[in-house]
Design a protein around this motif. Sequence first.
Motif, PDB file in Angstrom:
ATOM      1  N   VAL A  83       0.831  -1.205   0.000  1.00 11.21           N
ATOM      2  CA  VAL A  83       0.000   0.000   0.000  1.00 11.21           C
ATOM      3  C   VAL A  83       0.864   1.254   0.000  1.00 11.21           C
ATOM      4  CG1 VAL A  83      -1.799   1.255   1.254  1.00 11.21           C
ATOM      5  CG2 VAL A  83      -1.819  -1.236   1.222  1.00 11.21           C
ATOM      6  N   MET A  84       1.968   1.183   0.715  1.00 13.83           N
ATOM      7  CA  MET A  84       2.793   2.352   0.979  1.00 13.83           C
ATOM      8  C   MET A  84       3.671   2.737  -0.214  1.00 13.83           C
ATOM      9  SD  MET A  84       5.325   2.446   4.241  1.00 13.83           S
ATOM     10  CE  MET A  84       6.798   1.639   3.630  1.00 13.83           C
ATOM     11  N   VAL A  85       4.242   1.738  -0.884  1.00 19.35           N
ATOM     12  CA  VAL A  85       5.280   2.033  -1.872  1.00 19.35           C
ATOM     13  C   VAL A  85       4.789   2.903  -3.041  1.00 19.35           C
ATOM     14  CG1 VAL A  85       6.758   0.955  -3.616  1.00 19.35           C
ATOM     15  CG2 VAL A  85       6.831   0.172  -1.247  1.00 19.35           C
ATOM     16  N   PRO A  86       3.623   2.624  -3.643  1.00 20.80           N
ATOM     17  CA  PRO A  86       3.234   3.482  -4.783  1.00 20.80           C
ATOM     18  C   PRO A  86       3.130   4.950  -4.398  1.00 20.80           C
ATOM     19  CG  PRO A  86       1.793   1.571  -4.632  1.00 20.80           C
ATOM     20  CD  PRO A  86       2.650   1.544  -3.414  1.00 20.80           C
ATOM     21  N   ILE A  87       2.551   5.210  -3.229  1.00 24.16           N
ATOM     22  CA  ILE A  87       2.344   6.612  -2.857  1.00 24.16           C
ATOM     23  C   ILE A  87       3.694   7.263  -2.539  1.00 24.16           C
ATOM     24  CG2 ILE A  87       1.933   6.395  -0.343  1.00 24.16           C
ATOM     25  CD1 ILE A  87      -0.407   8.312  -2.552  1.00 24.16           C
ATOM     26  N   VAL A  88       4.617   6.506  -1.979  1.00 27.07           N
ATOM     27  CA  VAL A  88       5.943   7.059  -1.697  1.00 27.07           C
ATOM     28  C   VAL A  88       6.654   7.394  -3.005  1.00 27.07           C
ATOM     29  CG1 VAL A  88       8.221   6.552  -0.750  1.00 27.07           C
ATOM     30  CG2 VAL A  88       6.184   5.978   0.561  1.00 27.07           C
ATOM     31  N   ILE A  89       6.510   6.525  -4.003  1.00 25.66           N
ATOM     32  CA  ILE A  89       7.155   6.801  -5.290  1.00 25.66           C
ATOM     33  C   ILE A  89       6.557   8.061  -5.915  1.00 25.66           C
ATOM     34  CG2 ILE A  89       7.423   5.960  -7.662  1.00 25.66           C
ATOM     35  CD1 ILE A  89       7.675   3.138  -6.446  1.00 25.66           C
ATOM     36  N   VAL A  90       5.225   8.131  -5.952  1.00 30.75           N
ATOM     37  CA  VAL A  90       4.581   9.323  -6.510  1.00 30.75           C
ATOM     38  C   VAL A  90       5.068  10.565  -5.767  1.00 30.75           C
ATOM     39  CG1 VAL A  90       2.373  10.517  -6.778  1.00 30.75           C
ATOM     40  CG2 VAL A  90       2.545   8.106  -7.337  1.00 30.75           C
ATOM     41  N   TYR A  91       5.165  10.453  -4.450  1.00 24.00           N
ATOM     42  CA  TYR A  91       5.618  11.578  -3.649  1.00 24.00           C
ATOM     43  C   TYR A  91       7.049  11.985  -4.003  1.00 24.00           C
ATOM     44  CZ  TYR A  91       7.786  13.841   0.360  1.00 24.00           C
ATOM     45  OH  TYR A  91       8.517  14.667   1.162  1.00 24.00           O
ATOM     46  N   LEU A  92       7.936  11.003  -4.084  1.00 21.80           N
ATOM     47  CA  LEU A  92       9.333  11.353  -4.340  1.00 21.80           C
ATOM     48  C   LEU A  92       9.501  11.970  -5.731  1.00 21.80           C
ATOM     49  CD1 LEU A  92      11.222   8.352  -2.723  1.00 21.80           C
ATOM     50  CD2 LEU A  92      10.987  10.669  -1.848  1.00 21.80           C
ATOM     51  N   VAL A  93       8.718  11.483  -6.704  1.00 23.69           N
ATOM     52  CA  VAL A  93       8.841  12.032  -8.051  1.00 23.69           C
ATOM     53  C   VAL A  93       8.255  13.449  -8.122  1.00 23.69           C
ATOM     54  CG1 VAL A  93       8.137  11.739 -10.457  1.00 23.69           C
ATOM     55  CG2 VAL A  93       8.854   9.756  -9.124  1.00 23.69           C
ATOM     56  N   PHE A  94       7.090  13.642  -7.471  1.00 27.33           N
ATOM     57  CA  PHE A  94       6.378  14.911  -7.632  1.00 27.33           C
ATOM     58  C   PHE A  94       6.437  15.752  -6.369  1.00 27.33           C
ATOM     59  CE2 PHE A  94       4.245  11.977 -10.535  1.00 27.33           C
ATOM     60  CZ  PHE A  94       4.391  12.672 -11.703  1.00 27.33           C
ATOM     61  N   GLN A  95       7.484  15.585  -5.549  1.00 27.45           N
ATOM     62  CA  GLN A  95       7.372  16.188  -4.226  1.00 27.45           C
ATOM     63  C   GLN A  95       7.221  17.698  -4.243  1.00 27.45           C
ATOM     64  OE1 GLN A  95      10.016  17.192  -1.570  1.00 27.45           O
ATOM     65  NE2 GLN A  95      11.784  16.080  -2.297  1.00 27.45           N
ATOM     66  N   ARG A  96       7.797  18.359  -5.237  1.00 30.40           N
ATOM     67  CA  ARG A  96       7.608  19.814  -5.276  1.00 30.40           C
ATOM     68  C   ARG A  96       6.136  20.166  -5.444  1.00 30.40           C
ATOM     69  NH1 ARG A  96      10.414  22.222  -9.745  1.00 30.40           N
ATOM     70  NH2 ARG A  96       8.854  23.848  -9.635  1.00 30.40           N
ATOM     71  N   ARG A  97       5.457  19.388  -6.274  1.00 30.42           N
ATOM     72  CA  ARG A  97       4.024  19.625  -6.500  1.00 30.42           C
ATOM     73  C   ARG A  97       3.213  19.377  -5.235  1.00 30.42           C
ATOM     74  NH1 ARG A  97       4.768  22.647 -10.256  1.00 30.42           N
ATOM     75  NH2 ARG A  97       5.539  21.819 -12.201  1.00 30.42           N
ATOM     76  N   PHE A  98       3.568  18.315  -4.531  1.00 25.45           N
ATOM     77  CA  PHE A  98       2.900  18.003  -3.274  1.00 25.45           C
ATOM     78  C   PHE A  98       2.951  19.208  -2.356  1.00 25.45           C
ATOM     79  CE2 PHE A  98       2.757  13.379  -3.696  1.00 25.45           C
ATOM     80  CZ  PHE A  98       1.731  13.058  -2.840  1.00 25.45           C
ATOM     81  N   VAL A  99       4.172  19.688  -2.161  1.00 19.88           N
ATOM     82  CA  VAL A  99       4.373  20.754  -1.191  1.00 19.88           C
ATOM     83  C   VAL A  99       3.670  22.023  -1.646  1.00 19.88           C
ATOM     84  CG1 VAL A  99       6.139  22.172  -0.130  1.00 19.88           C
ATOM     85  CG2 VAL A  99       6.487  19.721  -0.366  1.00 19.88           C
TER      86      VAL A  99
END
Lengths: 299, 304
Positions: free
Chosen positions: A274-290
Amino acid sequence: MQNTGTVQEWSRMGTRGPWQSTGRDKLFRFIGISLRYAILIFFTLVCITPLFWVIASSLKTTGQIAANPLGFPTEIRWDNYIEAWTVGRFGKYFKNSVIISLPIVTFVILLASLAGYGLARLTFRGSNFVFVVFLLGLMVPFQSIMIPLFYILKDIRFLGTYWAMIVPSIALGMPFSIFFMRAYFSGLPQELGDAAEIDGCNEFSVYWRVMLPLAGPAVSALVVLQFMGAWNAFLLPLIYMQKEEIRPLVLGLMFFRSRYTQNYPLTMAGAAIVMVPIVIVYLVFQRRFVQGLTAGAVK
Amino acid sequence: MTTAAPVRQEQLSPRAKRKAIAGWAFVTPALLIYAFFFIQPFFYSIYYSLTDWNGADPVKQFVGLGNYIKLAGDSLLWQALGHNLIWVIIGTISPIAIGLLLGVLIWTGAQGRIVFRTIYFLPVILSEVVVAIIWNWIYHPLFGAVNQILGAIGLDHLARGWLGDPKTALLALLMTAIWSYYGFCFVIIMAGLQNVDISLVEAATIDGANGWQRFVYVIVPQLSHVLTMITALTLIGGFNVFGIVFVMTQGGPGTATQVIATYTYRKAFQESQIGYGAALSMVMTLLSLVTSYIFIRLRERQES
């Protein structure tokens, strides 16, 4: 700022070393810097170590867990993942989560950017009232509507289908997304739309061909936020998605855990899936997240 | 009104009129779905809360304020609200304090701020169920990190089943919530710090203010906007907290960690007391609305 560069200063001082040179001041600075990094690194470990335990435990056998609960696995065992994916039906739940998340993200972006554009650029009588109605949704928690929504979904025969999660999530996404898109469209220069209009574009093509492409940063920030929201949603599927075949990952994980309470490696493998996909999306798009998360707060 | 409307219509240029029609066309799809799946159930919630209904009967017995009178005497509700109060106090102060500390430490000059930000934010993006599983493991009576570490430093007598002991369960859940949330406070505070005027901080240094004074009198006032914002968000989150509690303890042991959201869920979806559950959800609505209202008023005062 005064603390940066201290290390370089010391090295320039050469043989004398920092202590004799300026005495107590330097000592305090050294302690200050050490303390600063000690605190920062302590909280780094606080964040990361539990995640390490998830991955490490998911690769162990039950025997290894008992012998060595916190350390590295002595021998890597991928079987837990295979078992969770097949026997635990995480493959199925994963597919469900994708089927649910994609339309949610697509339609939230589409509807919210249309409405946000309309409210920002095409002022009409009542547009302020409409905006306030959407804003009120920001103050009302999901719990306020969860009970009747169950019966509404039942009446329109959405319960037991993917729609029971997709459509309400789109509605729940509207207030923040419209607020967000409206703010972005308001900030774009007016002249751009006017020029396109003179060139013969109608309102929709001004939006679709000129403004929406310009809103790229806002759209991508919203995409990652909405994806995270849909992927991680818990209470909503808990109430409306009880049927086993349509459960999303998060809900599947909860029921899985209560079935395999004693099998920690297997549960951890499920958590990692459950955790890994969201972590990957986060690491790739982290500027957008923030950007997305801070946009509302800092303005 | 009948005369005013045509006059206004005449004043609108064809272009403005076209824009107005387009405006409605742009807003309508979002408005329809929002009205049907958000506004409608909201009003139904109010209506349900005035009825006695088990979810199956064709008739919803109208009882007026009966459910609300029952609420006032429901000791389980008051206990749950007390837990929410503890949750809101500790769960608001701690993550904001940690976020402020980390934010100021990095802002006043640390290397690698992007790396720290990336890592601190990591727990925020995890699902509540994943967070709950991680911390259930950390609190595990035998293998959990907490008891293992206590054992390693010779404090075995403090080891216990943290979630099974009514005295520690709520605090254990709060620790979990703080862990999964301080990164959010940190990121927002970092964004707010970008707008803080560093020359004021330097001026205060020259005037002889020490680090603590600079923090309290120069930095925090400039962050007041951001701080009221996250306080409001965190308070609302604390009144509505559900996932972590539901997955980790189900409100137990006994009712030691029952909060209003888990209590509402139990009444409405496990005991089929729809009317009473709706009344409970109205209590949550009220808490959120009041908090938002106070926040908006504070914000207005800050702006003027």
